[in-house]
Motif scaffolding. Structure first.
Motif, PDB file in Angstrom:
ATOM      1  N   THR A  99      25.538 -18.697  -5.060  1.00 20.41           N
ATOM      2  CA  THR A  99      25.128 -20.079  -4.823  1.00 20.41           C
ATOM      3  C   THR A  99      26.183 -21.011  -5.418  1.00 20.41           C
ATOM      4  O   THR A  99      26.798 -20.695  -6.444  1.00 20.41           O
ATOM      5  CB  THR A  99      23.761 -20.334  -5.481  1.00 20.41           C
ATOM      6  OG1 THR A  99      22.808 -19.418  -4.938  1.00 20.41           O
ATOM      7  CG2 THR A  99      23.286 -21.755  -5.264  1.00 20.41           C
ATOM      8  N   ALA A 100      26.407 -22.152  -4.783  1.00 27.53           N
ATOM      9  CA  ALA A 100      27.355 -23.130  -5.328  1.00 27.53           C
ATOM     10  C   ALA A 100      26.984 -23.465  -6.766  1.00 27.53           C
ATOM     11  O   ALA A 100      25.800 -23.528  -7.119  1.00 27.53           O
ATOM     12  CB  ALA A 100      27.341 -24.396  -4.472  1.00 27.53           C
ATOM     13  N   GLN A 101      27.992 -23.667  -7.587  1.00 28.09           N
ATOM     14  CA  GLN A 101      27.704 -24.026  -8.969  1.00 28.09           C
ATOM     15  C   GLN A 101      28.832 -24.797  -9.617  1.00 28.09           C
ATOM     16  O   GLN A 101      30.004 -24.599  -9.294  1.00 28.09           O
ATOM     17  CB  GLN A 101      27.346 -22.808  -9.817  1.00 28.09           C
ATOM     18  CG  GLN A 101      28.127 -21.553  -9.607  1.00 28.09           C
ATOM     19  CD  GLN A 101      27.316 -20.341 -10.028  1.00 28.09           C
ATOM     20  OE1 GLN A 101      26.972 -20.197 -11.192  1.00 28.09           O
ATOM     21  NE2 GLN A 101      27.017 -19.474  -9.088  1.00 28.09           N
ATOM     22  N   ALA A 102      28.410 -25.701 -10.499  1.00 28.13           N
ATOM     23  CA  ALA A 102      29.357 -26.520 -11.253  1.00 28.13           C
ATOM     24  C   ALA A 102      29.269 -26.154 -12.723  1.00 28.13           C
ATOM     25  O   ALA A 102      28.165 -25.970 -13.258  1.00 28.13           O
ATOM     26  CB  ALA A 102      29.052 -28.001 -11.061  1.00 28.13           C
ATOM     27  N   PHE A 103      30.410 -26.048 -13.352  1.00 26.25           N
ATOM     28  CA  PHE A 103      30.493 -25.790 -14.785  1.00 26.25           C
ATOM     29  C   PHE A 103      31.101 -27.046 -15.414  1.00 26.25           C
ATOM     30  O   PHE A 103      32.283 -27.333 -15.220  1.00 26.25           O
ATOM     31  CB  PHE A 103      31.342 -24.555 -15.066  1.00 26.25           C
ATOM     32  CG  PHE A 103      30.798 -23.302 -14.436  1.00 26.25           C
ATOM     33  CD1 PHE A 103      29.904 -22.498 -15.119  1.00 26.25           C
ATOM     34  CD2 PHE A 103      31.164 -22.940 -13.152  1.00 26.25           C
ATOM     35  CE1 PHE A 103      29.394 -21.346 -14.535  1.00 26.25           C
ATOM     36  CE2 PHE A 103      30.667 -21.794 -12.558  1.00 26.25           C
ATOM     37  CZ  PHE A 103      29.775 -20.992 -13.249  1.00 26.25           C
ATOM     38  N   ILE A 104      30.291 -27.763 -16.159  1.00 30.15           N
ATOM     39  CA  ILE A 104      30.670 -29.089 -16.649  1.00 30.15           C
ATOM     40  C   ILE A 104      30.737 -29.070 -18.170  1.00 30.15           C
ATOM     41  O   ILE A 104      29.741 -28.749 -18.840  1.00 30.15           O
ATOM     42  CB  ILE A 104      29.646 -30.154 -16.191  1.00 30.15           C
ATOM     43  CG1 ILE A 104      29.487 -30.111 -14.661  1.00 30.15           C
ATOM     44  CG2 ILE A 104      30.060 -31.539 -16.665  1.00 30.15           C
ATOM     45  CD1 ILE A 104      28.250 -30.818 -14.167  1.00 30.15           C
ATOM     46  N   THR A 105      31.893 -29.406 -18.714  1.00 31.37           N
ATOM     47  CA  THR A 105      32.049 -29.515 -20.163  1.00 31.37           C
ATOM     48  C   THR A 105      32.314 -30.985 -20.508  1.00 31.37           C
ATOM     49  O   THR A 105      33.230 -31.601 -19.968  1.00 31.37           O
ATOM     50  CB  THR A 105      33.207 -28.655 -20.678  1.00 31.37           C
ATOM     51  OG1 THR A 105      32.999 -27.296 -20.273  1.00 31.37           O
ATOM     52  CG2 THR A 105      33.292 -28.705 -22.200  1.00 31.37           C
ATOM     53  N   ALA A 115      34.517 -27.507 -13.318  1.00 31.30           N
ATOM     54  CA  ALA A 115      34.970 -26.517 -12.348  1.00 31.30           C
ATOM     55  C   ALA A 115      33.833 -26.322 -11.355  1.00 31.30           C
ATOM     56  O   ALA A 115      32.678 -26.115 -11.758  1.00 31.30           O
ATOM     57  CB  ALA A 115      35.310 -25.201 -13.039  1.00 31.30           C
ATOM     58  N   PHE A 116      34.133 -26.421 -10.061  1.00 30.92           N
ATOM     59  CA  PHE A 116      33.095 -26.295  -9.039  1.00 30.92           C
ATOM     60  C   PHE A 116      33.419 -25.124  -8.122  1.00 30.92           C
ATOM     61  O   PHE A 116      34.506 -25.044  -7.552  1.00 30.92           O
ATOM     62  CB  PHE A 116      32.984 -27.575  -8.215  1.00 30.92           C
ATOM     63  CG  PHE A 116      31.903 -27.508  -7.159  1.00 30.92           C
ATOM     64  CD1 PHE A 116      30.564 -27.550  -7.523  1.00 30.92           C
ATOM     65  CD2 PHE A 116      32.228 -27.376  -5.818  1.00 30.92           C
ATOM     66  CE1 PHE A 116      29.570 -27.481  -6.563  1.00 30.92           C
ATOM     67  CE2 PHE A 116      31.249 -27.312  -4.847  1.00 30.92           C
ATOM     68  CZ  PHE A 116      29.903 -27.354  -5.218  1.00 30.92           C
ATOM     69  N   HIS A 117      32.462 -24.219  -7.995  1.00 33.68           N
ATOM     70  CA  HIS A 117      32.596 -23.078  -7.084  1.00 33.68           C
ATOM     71  C   HIS A 117      31.671 -23.308  -5.901  1.00 33.68           C
ATOM     72  O   HIS A 117      30.447 -23.310  -6.062  1.00 33.68           O
ATOM     73  CB  HIS A 117      32.230 -21.782  -7.803  1.00 33.68           C
ATOM     74  CG  HIS A 117      32.180 -20.595  -6.890  1.00 33.68           C
ATOM     75  ND1 HIS A 117      33.291 -20.092  -6.260  1.00 33.68           N
ATOM     76  CD2 HIS A 117      31.143 -19.827  -6.471  1.00 33.68           C
ATOM     77  CE1 HIS A 117      32.948 -19.064  -5.506  1.00 33.68           C
ATOM     78  NE2 HIS A 117      31.653 -18.883  -5.616  1.00 33.68           N
ATOM     79  N   PRO A 118      32.191 -23.527  -4.688  1.00 31.90           N
ATOM     80  CA  PRO A 118      31.326 -23.834  -3.552  1.00 31.90           C
ATOM     81  C   PRO A 118      30.504 -22.666  -3.058  1.00 31.90           C
ATOM     82  O   PRO A 118      29.406 -22.841  -2.525  1.00 31.90           O
ATOM     83  CB  PRO A 118      32.307 -24.315  -2.485  1.00 31.90           C
ATOM     84  CG  PRO A 118      33.608 -23.674  -2.845  1.00 31.90           C
ATOM     85  CD  PRO A 118      33.617 -23.596  -4.346  1.00 31.90           C
ATOM     86  N   GLY A 119      31.023 -21.449  -3.206  1.00 24.94           N
ATOM     87  CA  GLY A 119      30.256 -20.272  -2.823  1.00 24.94           C
ATOM     88  C   GLY A 119      29.686 -20.352  -1.419  1.00 24.94           C
ATOM     89  O   GLY A 119      30.366 -20.698  -0.450  1.00 24.94           O
ATOM     90  N   ALA A 120      28.385 -20.075  -1.321  1.00 23.22           N
ATOM     91  CA  ALA A 120      27.716 -20.017  -0.021  1.00 23.22           C
ATOM     92  C   ALA A 120      27.708 -21.354   0.707  1.00 23.22           C
ATOM     93  O   ALA A 120      27.517 -21.391   1.926  1.00 23.22           O
ATOM     94  CB  ALA A 120      26.287 -19.514  -0.217  1.00 23.22           C
TER      95      ALA A 120
END
Length: 310
Positions: A99-105, A115-120
């Protein structure tokens, strides 16, 4: 009849760095940047535009239909939506992807590294508006590029009124493509920064955009919002929050209030005020889907804030 909510569904992993990035990044060494940040605080939230809008519409008592593509890790999100009675028949699960996910620091100055992973999400064009029965309204919210183009075209072909909400997908499209979106849409919703960028890309001013749609809606954060139509401009006052906890997701909450009002034929100033109140209720809570209220509580808040009843 239901609203079809086309957009992303994502996990947001939010971390707090208890210092300032600038203390650990040497400006003259960025060409060999290699840093690590210790983040003792972390939380994971359910997010994505389609997920957030659908959740807020459900709070108002509506029966939204989110449409998105998700991955093998969707289980916790699926359970969350099931607990809240949100339909999932138009959510396509792709087991080979995440699933799409964002990692926010975030640091102590509220600077963010994401960092954003668009995935599906990159395969969301495999869903089709034309395949969904019983839809009376829609929104094309940030999603995969091909999906946004396709969904707008299929809403238009089906004669279903819809909102175009480019949001963070603004960099994906050319001026010509934005002009085509506007020609197809019934409503366009952006924040004030996005409005300036949209005007720059299209060569249209606010009046020109408003002349091509039923309403051009520009949110202005704590200043409220403005609704531009062919014949008038409505200044919508902000609703007053009891506390400011987290602004993330306020725009999606605003859009849910707008959709709810438009589907029930409220006038535009009332729709704008409903949307404004939804944003204020969201900002009082952390994350994007942690606020809770009933329709009766919302209606009473509306009466107290704006002096009229729904």
């Amino acid at each position: 009849m239901s609203a079809l909510i086309c957009g992303s569904m994502a996990y947001d992993t939010i971390m707090v760095f208890p210092d300032q990035f600038k203390n650990h990044i040497l400006p003259d060494k960025v060409h060999i940047l290699n840093v690590s940040f210790l983040v003792p605080r972390m939380r994971r939230e359910f997010g994505g535009c389609a997920g957030n809008i659908a959740y807020n519409l459900r709070l108002l008592g509506d029966d939204p239909v989110p449409m998105a593509t998700v991955g093998q890790d969707f289980g916790p999100y699926r359970q969350w939506f099931a607990e809240h009675g949100i339909r999932m028949d138009q959510i396509r699960e792709l087991p080979e992807l995440f699933t799409a996910q964002a990692f926010i620091t975030t640091d102590l100055d509220d600077n963010q590294i994401t960092a954003f992973h668009p995935g599906a999400m990159m395969r969301s064009h495999e869903n089709h508006v034309r395949d969904v029965p019983g839809v009376s309204f829609g929104i094309v919210a940030p999603d995969g590029r091909d999906a946004m183009l396709q969904h707008a075209s299929e809403f238009k072909a089906a004669g279903i009124p819809f909102i175009f909400d480019p949001g963070q997908a603004l960099p994906l499209f050319s001026g010509e493509e934005f002009r085509h979106f506007i020609d197809q849409a019934d409503y366009v919703v952006v924040n004030d920064y996005e409005s300036n960028l949209l005007q720059e890309r299209t060569g249209y001013d606010e009046a020109t955009i408003a002349g091509k749609v039923r309403a051009y809606i520009v949110t202005q954060g704590p200043k409220g919002s403005r609704i531009h139509t062919q014949g008038a401009v409505h200044d919508i006052p902000p609703a007053h929050e009891r506390r400011i906890t987290d602004p993330t997701g306020c725009g999606d909450a605003y859009r849910a209030g707008l959709i709810f009002g438009l589907m029930r034929d409220y006038d535009l100033p009332t729709c704008g005020r409903m949307a404004s109140l939804m944003g204020a209720l969201k900002i009082e809570h952390p994350g994007t889907q942690n606020q809770r209220f009933t329709w009766a509580e919302f209606a009473e808040q509306f009466r107290q804030q704006f002096g009229t009843t729904l």
